[in-house]
Design an enzyme around this catalytic site. Structure first.
Site, mmCIF file in Angstrom:
data_model
loop_
_atom_site.group_PDB
_atom_site.id
_atom_site.type_symbol
_atom_site.label_atom_id
_atom_site.label_comp_id
_atom_site.label_asym_id
_atom_site.label_seq_id
_atom_site.Cartn_x
_atom_site.Cartn_y
_atom_site.Cartn_z
ATOM 1 N N GLU A 87 1.181 -1.116 0.118
ATOM 2 C CA GLU A 87 -0.241 -0.132 0.307
ATOM 3 C C GLU A 87 1.176 1.338 -0.055
ATOM 4 O O GLU A 87 1.854 1.743 0.507
ATOM 5 C CB GLU A 87 -0.818 -0.149 1.617
ATOM 6 N N CYS A 100 3.060 8.956 1.700
ATOM 7 C CA CYS A 100 3.140 7.189 2.525
ATOM 8 C C CYS A 100 4.164 6.102 1.250
ATOM 9 O O CYS A 100 3.272 5.370 0.660
ATOM 10 C CB CYS A 100 2.226 7.706 3.393
ATOM 11 N N CYS A 107 7.317 -7.507 6.590
ATOM 12 C CA CYS A 107 8.594 -7.096 7.773
ATOM 13 C C CYS A 107 8.774 -8.184 8.574
ATOM 14 O O CYS A 107 8.200 -8.714 9.101
ATOM 15 C CB CYS A 107 8.218 -5.702 8.253
ATOM 16 N N CYS A 111 7.293 -6.526 15.270
ATOM 17 C CA CYS A 111 6.817 -5.795 16.000
ATOM 18 C C CYS A 111 5.659 -5.858 16.467
ATOM 19 O O CYS A 111 5.018 -5.789 15.371
ATOM 20 C CB CYS A 111 6.566 -4.157 16.215
ATOM 21 N N CYS A 114 1.872 -4.191 15.443
ATOM 22 C CA CYS A 114 1.923 -3.223 13.850
ATOM 23 C C CYS A 114 1.527 -4.226 12.984
ATOM 24 O O CYS A 114 1.458 -6.210 13.088
ATOM 25 C CB CYS A 114 3.182 -3.030 13.867
ATOM 26 N N SER A 187 11.758 6.342 8.130
ATOM 27 C CA SER A 187 11.570 5.896 8.696
ATOM 28 C C SER A 187 12.409 4.393 9.170
ATOM 29 O O SER A 187 11.819 3.774 8.611
ATOM 30 C CB SER A 187 10.120 6.080 9.378
ATOM 31 N N HIS A 212 9.105 4.186 21.237
ATOM 32 C CA HIS A 212 8.017 4.059 21.168
ATOM 33 C C HIS A 212 8.326 3.612 23.311
ATOM 34 O O HIS A 212 7.268 3.098 23.403
ATOM 35 C CB HIS A 212 7.645 2.725 20.875
ATOM 36 N N ASN A 286 -3.101 2.305 17.387
ATOM 37 C CA ASN A 286 -4.344 1.915 16.588
ATOM 38 C C ASN A 286 -4.519 0.149 16.866
ATOM 39 O O ASN A 286 -3.464 -0.201 16.298
ATOM 40 C CB ASN A 286 -3.557 2.478 14.712
ATOM 41 N N CYS A 329 -0.584 5.728 8.486
ATOM 42 C CA CYS A 329 0.748 5.005 8.732
ATOM 43 C C CYS A 329 0.989 3.859 8.848
ATOM 44 O O CYS A 329 1.292 3.649 10.112
ATOM 45 C CB CYS A 329 1.998 6.363 8.052
HETATM 46 N N1 SAH Z 1 9.374 -0.346 9.780
HETATM 47 C C1 SAH Z 1 9.300 1.116 9.697
HETATM 48 C C2 SAH Z 1 8.514 1.756 8.831
HETATM 49 C C3 SAH Z 1 7.553 1.476 8.871
HETATM 50 S S1 SAH Z 1 6.233 1.673 10.207
HETATM 51 C C4 SAH Z 1 9.038 1.831 11.896
HETATM 52 O O1 SAH Z 1 8.898 0.612 12.103
HETATM 53 O O2 SAH Z 1 9.793 3.577 11.439
HETATM 54 C C5 SAH Z 1 5.774 3.202 10.487
HETATM 55 C C6 SAH Z 1 5.628 3.384 11.754
HETATM 56 O O3 SAH Z 1 3.936 3.631 12.579
HETATM 57 C C7 SAH Z 1 6.457 3.470 13.580
HETATM 58 O O4 SAH Z 1 6.461 4.794 14.079
HETATM 59 C C8 SAH Z 1 5.676 2.543 13.760
HETATM 60 O O5 SAH Z 1 6.243 1.871 14.932
HETATM 61 C C9 SAH Z 1 4.620 2.418 13.848
HETATM 62 N N2 SAH Z 1 3.194 1.942 13.928
HETATM 63 C C10 SAH Z 1 3.292 0.213 14.136
HETATM 64 N N3 SAH Z 1 1.794 0.218 14.012
HETATM 65 C C11 SAH Z 1 1.155 0.849 14.214
HETATM 66 C C12 SAH Z 1 -0.396 0.872 15.173
HETATM 67 N N4 SAH Z 1 -0.933 -0.282 15.701
HETATM 68 N N5 SAH Z 1 -0.073 2.397 15.996
HETATM 69 C C13 SAH Z 1 0.210 3.202 15.679
HETATM 70 N N6 SAH Z 1 1.682 3.308 14.781
HETATM 71 C C14 SAH Z 1 1.833 2.008 14.693
HETATM 72 FE FE1 SF4 Z 2 8.133 -3.248 10.999
HETATM 73 FE FE2 SF4 Z 2 8.237 -0.871 11.362
HETATM 74 FE FE3 SF4 Z 2 6.150 -2.287 11.704
HETATM 75 FE FE4 SF4 Z 2 7.836 -2.551 13.208
HETATM 76 S S1 SF4 Z 2 7.010 -1.319 13.590
HETATM 77 S S2 SF4 Z 2 6.710 -4.437 12.491
HETATM 78 S S3 SF4 Z 2 9.583 -2.773 11.796
HETATM 79 S S4 SF4 Z 2 6.938 -1.973 9.556
#
Ligand code: SAH
Ligand code: SF4
Length: 341
Positions: A87, A100, A107, A111, A114, A187, A212, A286, A329
């Site tokens: 996306e 974005c 990935c 995490c 995510c 990022s 975080h 989220n 994002c």
């Molecule tokens: N992998 C990279 C870039 C993609 S994630 C990174 O982690 O920085 C983009 C952003 O969305 C990151 O800051 C990530 O921590 C955040 N993110 C991921 N899941 C999320 C969620 N459930 N709620 C809010 N932010 C989230």
């Molecule tokens: Fe990957 Fe970023 Fe999601 Fe962590 S927050 S799983 S590094 S996309």
């Protein structure tokens, strides 16, 4: 068959070696300056247009496009040649238009909070697949008389785990699509060797680190890669980046109810961010299907923000865009839960 935006200038020259030399510039400008499909390059002879249409194929097949925020946010879901899906989100603001961009399908960083991390790793995107997300979004913006000004590599995937393709895409965005390095943000979850490599590149892009948590125990839990690159090593790499590039550093902090939104968390974050003069972006978590903890409610977000401000930290609460189309994002594709803020 080479993909349209994976072909570099030398490869294009080779492809056009039976043509007059000026065709290379014409086609390159058509692709990067005028954002045209080969079929739309009407200054080329029809036979050449046809040949380029089949030899420079697009890599992104649009599955759906959804708009929200009164048309200001557009989320694209693309299918790649191997049926993977990724996306891209286009966000129009009064003073800028941001795209974005995804850097990987899935990935590997795992995490738990995510949606992309829950899905696991599928594959790296090619340079062309990354660049084409920007081009296609730019065409969409152009249709609305807007121009893409900012790029954030905050879509699916960890850009510094796909370093070479991502960096080549950043250079293409800068050199050929004409985007300013100051308006491109990478990022990362905190891949220390990747940050160090970035510090040696010629373009001074912005660095955003998804923090975080600012103590290793909690961060090990939320962000498993922290065990490999703990907070001390991360801050040292950030400092070297700042010294080398003189760019603003920002920390992303997804506020998770009762997990990282207390006074102690704010104090740890402030102590970590202050020496780096980092800007903090707060975003309420989220909730995702695989990790149903809720985001910090609005009052808690304000309290956390105010606490950081008192502690001398520059902080903004990120306005979530496209929440009704699951387009925040980093919240792409897999998410079926909507965010209210
Ligand atoms: N992998 C990279 C870039 C993609 S994630 C990174 O982690 O920085 C983009 C952003 O969305 C990151 O800051 C990530 O921590 C955040 N993110 C991921 N899941 C999320 C969620 N459930 N709620 C809010 N932010 C989230
Ligand atoms: Fe990957 Fe970023 Fe999601 Fe962590 S927050 S799983 S590094 S996309």
């Amino acid at each position: 068959m080479p993909a349209r935006y994976d072909v570099d200038r030398d490869a294009l020259e080779a492809l056009l070696d039976d043509q007059p030399a000026y065709r290379v510039r014409q086609v390159w400008d058509g692709l990067y300056k005028r954002l045209l499909e080969p079929a739309q390059m009407t200054e080329l002879p029809k036979s050449l247009r046809d040949r380029l249409s089949s030899e420079l194929q697009s890599t992104l097949d649009l599955v759906t496009e959804r708009t929200s925020d009164g048309g200001e946010t557009v989320k694209f879901l693309w299918r790649l040649h191997d049926d993977r899906t990724i996306e891209t989100v286009l966000m129009a603001y009064r003073d800028r238009v941001t795209v974005c961009v995804s850097s990987q399908a899935g990935c590997a960083m795992g995490c738990g909070f995510c949606a992309t991390g829950q899905a696991g790793f599928e594959r790296h995107l090619t340079t062309g697949e990354i660049v084409e997300q920007v081009v296609r979004s730019s065409v969409r913006a152009k249709d609305a008389n807007r121009r893409v000004s900012n790029i954030v590599l905050m879509g699916m995937g960890e850009p510094l785990a796909n370093y070479d393709n991502t960096w080549a895409a950043v250079e293409r965005m800068h050199d050929d699509l004409g985007l300013s390095a100051r308006h491109i943000t990478v990022s990362t979850i905190g891949i220390v060797p990747g940050i160090r490599r970035l510090a040696g590149e010629r373009l001074p892009v912005n660095l955003a680190v998804s923090l975080h948590a600012a103590n290793d125990d909690l961060r090990d839990e939320l962000v498993p890669i922290n065990k490999r690159y703990p907070l001390t090593a991360l801050s040292a790499a950030c400092r070297d980046y700042l010294t080398a590039k003189k760019r603003r550093l920002s920390f992303e902090w997804a506020l998770i109810d009762g997990v990282n939104d207390g006074r102690r968390d704010a104090a740890e974050l402030a102590a970590y961010a202050r020496p780096l003069r980092a800007h903090v972006n707060l975003i309420p978590l989220n909730p995702t299907p695989g990790w149903p903890t809720r985001g910090t409610p609005a009052a808690g977000v304000r309290a956390f923000r105010d606490r950081l401000t008192e502690l001398g930290i520059n902080v903004t609460v990120r306005r979530t865009r496209g929440s009704d189309i699951d387009a925040a994002c980093g919240q792409l594709r897999e998410t079926h839960v909507t965010l209210t803020n």
